[in-house]
Design a protein around this motif. Structure first.
Motif, short mmCIF file in Angstrom:
data_model
loop_
_atom_site.label_atom_id
_atom_site.label_comp_id
_atom_site.label_asym_id
_atom_site.label_seq_id
_atom_site.Cartn_x
_atom_site.Cartn_y
_atom_site.Cartn_z
N GLN A 182 0.85 -1.20 0.00
CA GLN A 182 0.00 0.00 0.00
C GLN A 182 0.88 1.25 0.00
O GLN A 182 0.88 2.03 0.95
N GLU A 198 -18.25 5.06 -3.79
CA GLU A 198 -17.92 5.90 -4.94
C GLU A 198 -17.93 7.38 -4.58
O GLU A 198 -17.13 8.16 -5.09
N GLU A 209 -1.24 4.67 -11.01
CA GLU A 209 -1.41 3.25 -10.74
C GLU A 209 -1.80 3.01 -9.28
O GLU A 209 -2.62 2.13 -8.97
N TRP A 213 -3.57 4.88 -7.47
CA TRP A 213 -4.98 5.21 -7.27
C TRP A 213 -5.85 3.97 -7.52
O TRP A 213 -6.73 3.64 -6.72
N ASP A 214 -5.56 3.29 -8.64
CA ASP A 214 -6.36 2.11 -8.98
C ASP A 214 -6.22 1.03 -7.91
O ASP A 214 -7.20 0.39 -7.52
N LYS A 215 -4.99 0.84 -7.42
CA LYS A 215 -4.75 -0.16 -6.37
C LYS A 215 -5.50 0.22 -5.10
O LYS A 215 -6.10 -0.61 -4.44
N VAL A 263 -8.16 2.16 -4.75
CA VAL A 263 -9.61 2.03 -4.88
C VAL A 263 -10.02 0.55 -4.80
O VAL A 263 -11.00 0.21 -4.14
N ALA A 264 -9.21 -0.32 -5.43
CA ALA A 264 -9.53 -1.75 -5.37
C ALA A 264 -9.54 -2.22 -3.91
O ALA A 264 -10.41 -2.99 -3.50
N TYR A 265 -8.58 -1.73 -3.13
CA TYR A 265 -8.53 -2.09 -1.71
C TYR A 265 -9.71 -1.47 -0.94
O TYR A 265 -10.39 -2.14 -0.16
N TRP A 266 -9.94 -0.19 -1.19
CA TRP A 266 -11.01 0.51 -0.45
C TRP A 266 -12.37 -0.16 -0.68
O TRP A 266 -13.24 -0.12 0.19
N LYS A 267 -12.55 -0.74 -1.90
CA LYS A 267 -13.83 -1.39 -2.19
C LYS A 267 -14.07 -2.63 -1.32
O LYS A 267 -15.20 -3.11 -1.22
N THR A 268 -13.01 -3.14 -0.69
CA THR A 268 -13.20 -4.30 0.21
C THR A 268 -13.59 -3.84 1.62
O THR A 268 -13.89 -4.66 2.49
#
Lengths: 200, 483
Positions: free
Chosen positions: A189, B246, B262, B264-266, B268-273
């Protein structure tokens, strides 16, 4: 914090009983933004008397105070310990201490040694002319005249003092674990590890 | 990965435990540390005395807010205006010295980014979803609005975090506050959180971390969520949480310290969990019906002393608990109110719109909407609008909100904690009342003898117009007649 194994040197023959933390540091010094510099306010009221022990050049810079029972009673202010530390003190010997004060003293690396009144009476005499030695490892107080007393100390506090560990120091014993957490965060992270970007 | 369903709190907690001791205490990693001038001087001093450094300076952000006067900070010649109060000045100067000495990012009194720590953190993208965030201030709970686990700490803990980037903590219990249905028109996030505290009481969340759940929160702006989570501490909870979604991602994206590219995408993918799994159990659960929430005001000296604006001052004897009866009587004596008095007839002399609860752009827009084209009532002796940060101030000025406030007869100030607490020159005089958008109506909080009624920004604006606590819906539905 510095490791404390022995405290050796001259002592202020103070002897006063029921020294409360208002005596050690009066309330008007609590507005400070620092822990340093409080030595100038220490024992302010007593030091108005020109013959006070703390301004006697004979004892200047002594690392030890010999005092009467119930030392550090009253207000919980940690400023009392900060003030003593700022005076260059490393230990207080008295028949008894307030719990809060001895906790605050401990947090700041000041050793509180409880000895019976007879020992205090003798130490008051010795302090007039000669140094006193506190051996934390052996838990003894000795003088150059073959006086020797043993004292009790909480094993955890003794460990922290002799290892120079405060609460921060204790946590830093887990430094390897913290470091590996940080490394994992950096790789998994990186956005969290970056913060403001102002690295040291 | 555990297969047991977990709550949002448990997911963030688990992700930050470095090690667990035998007695259950955990060493927890702290991702973000906000520092202000009041609770930090002795912490930095302790580091200096121990010869320690700040372990991770990039994870700390320092900004003065509590002590800073909200009057102009630069004079006509461009010079800094000195702070008159010596103690306040001393604390400010200490932070000005400490931040660069320890390599910490600092937004000084005249920086555009300066503001209330809890406004600055999210605004700068420093506060992020899923992060652990601490600050020597109980309203740190605020940052839960972006899905961070955020809570207040004491000075010794500030020192501990600076030196180790960790805290020794015990896991909290979990509490769900579920709100069913929709809020009515003219009812805001502030009314909702005040209603919740009125329902659960100031100790309702003690020992717990609250997660606010339900459609109302999903549809709420990030600003509104920050307001809700901010006051979790008034309900006894050290932290409050709303799952990031969102809306959160849109809010965070592009902010100065937010992840980019890059990352940011990682991220957001984590935050969605980061949401409570179906079937996860809470230790405690409370359900609130959104339709029951009215524009809300406080009548007493505790944030749980809430009542709908259409309601009356309660009779202390109406409380079952004898200690609450005594507290209520003492509150009424202090507030100068009598049982049965209608809340919408209580006259106020002071208006404060600001604080970490309600000083963001959306709050100012809500106040401006009510004040537009109107004048403050002659009852109002003092009314100030204090933006939460220099950037909020600039945004408000770009939208012309400052002109609306000034034309109405209110003062437009510099950012800071201001009249939320009697620590700087902004105070409410003894015996006078304020309609205040802050978070605490404690005895003496806004100044010795000051009588505080907590309200939303729109309700504070309505009180400014009528000179008394007022149902803002009457102004917004019937504007011309009452103007």
């Amino acid at each position: 914090m510095e490791k404390v194994s022995t405290v050796e040197g001259r002592a202020y023959p103070f002897g006063m009983k029921n020294v409360d933390t208002d005596i050690i540091i009066p309330a008007h010094f609590l507005k400070t933004v620092t822990r340093e510099g409080l030595g100038k306010g220490a024992f302010e009221a007593l030091r108005k008397d020109p013959s006070n022990v703390f301004d006697n050049p004979e004892y200047a810079g002594s690392p030890i105070i010999v005092a009467g029972d119930n030392f550090g009673c009253g207000s919980s202010r940690e400023h009392a310990a900060w003030a003593l530390l700022d005076m260059g003190l490393k230990a207080v010997i008295a028949p008894s201490f307030s719990d809060i004060f001895s906790g605050n003293a401990f947090k700041n690396g000041i050793v509180t040694v409880a000895l019976p009144q007879e020992a205090i009476d003798r130490l008051m005499e010795v302090a007039e002319t000669d140094p006193i030695t506190i051996d934390l490892e052996a838990q003894t107080v000795t003088t150059p005249f073959q006086d020797r007393w043993t004292f009790e100390i909480d094993p955890f506090r003794k460990y922290c003092l002799t290892e120079g560990l405060d609460e921060v120091g204790l946590t830093l014993q887990s430094d390897d674990a913290i470091r590996s957490y940080e490394e994992r965060q950096q790789s998994e992270q990186p956005w969290l590890a970056r913060g403001t970007g102002l690295a040291a | 990965m555990s297969s047991t369903p977990r709550t949002l709190y448990e997911k963030i907690w688990d992700a930050h435990v470095i090690e667990q001791r035998d007695d259950g205490t955990c060493l927890v990693f702290i991702d973000r540390h906000l520092v202000h001038e009041v609770t930090s001087p002795q912490a930095f001093e302790a580091l200096r005395m121990a010869g320690r450094k700040v372990r991770r300076p990039e994870l700390t952000l320092a900004v003065p807010d509590h002590n800073l006067p909200t009057t102009p900070r630069v004079d006509a010649a461009g010079n800094r205006v000195p702070i008159e109060d010596a103690e306040s000045r001393g604390q400010l100067e200490a932070l000005e010295r400490n931040a660069p000495e320890f390599g910490v990012q600092y937004f000084g009194a005249t920086a555009a980014q300066q503001g209330i720590v809890h406004v600055v953190g999210p605004e700068q993208g420093f506060s992020l979803p899923g992060a652990t965030i601490v600050c020597g201030d109980s309203h740190t709970a605020c940052h839960g609005g972006i899905g961070a686990l955020a809570f207040g700490i004491g000075t010794s803990e500030v020192e501990h975090v600076l030196a180790t980037q960790t805290l020794q903590l015990r896991k909290s219990k979990t509490m769900e506050v579920r709100v069913e249905g929709d809020l009515g028109p003219g009812v805001t996030s502030k009314d909702l959180i005040m209603h919740i505290i009125g329902t659960i009481g100031t100790a309702g969340g003690t020992g717990h971390v609250i997660e606010y759940r339900g459609k109302v929160f999903e549809e709420m702006s990030v600003e509104g969520r920050l307001t809700v989570c901010n006051m979790s501490i008034e309900g006894g909870a050290r932290a409050g949480l709303i799952a990031p979604d969102e809306t959160t991602f849109r809010y965070v994206k592009g902010r100065p310290y937010a992840p980019k590219g890059e990352d940011w995408d990682k991220a957001v993918a984590y935050w969605k969990t980061l949401h409570t799994d179906p079937g996860a159990a809470f230790d405690k659960s409370v359900t609130i019906n959104a339709a029951d929430v009215e524009p809300t005001v406080t009548w007493g000296t505790s944030p749980e002393d809430t009542v709908a604006i259409g309601g009356i001052v309660p009779d202390p004897m109406s409380f079952a608990d004898p200690s609450k009866q005594r507290a209520a009587q003492a509150s009424l004596d202090y507030m100068g109110l009598a049982p049965g008095q209608r809340m919408d007839e209580v006259e106020v002399q002071n208006i404060f719109i600001g604080s970490c609860t309600n000083s963001r752009i959306e709050d100012l827009r809500a106040a401006a909407e009510v004040l537009k084209g109107r004048k403050i009532h002659p009852n109002i002796k003092w009314g100030i609008i204090v933006p939460g940060s220099g950037l909020v101030k600039m945004q408000a000025e770009a939208e012309g909100l400052d002109k609306i406030f000034i034309d109405a007869g209110l003062e437009w100030r510099e950012p800071g904690c201001s009249a939320c607490l009697g620590m700087n020159p902004d105070k409410v005089p003894a015996g006078e009342r304020s309609a205040s958008t802050s978070n605490r109506n404690f005895v003496g909080r806004q100044g010795p003898g000051a009588r505080t009624h907590l309200v939303s920004p729109a309700m504070a604006a309505a009180a400014a117009v009528t000179g008394k606590l007022t149902d803002v819906r009457k102004l917004t539905n019937d504007a011309p007649a009452l103007a």
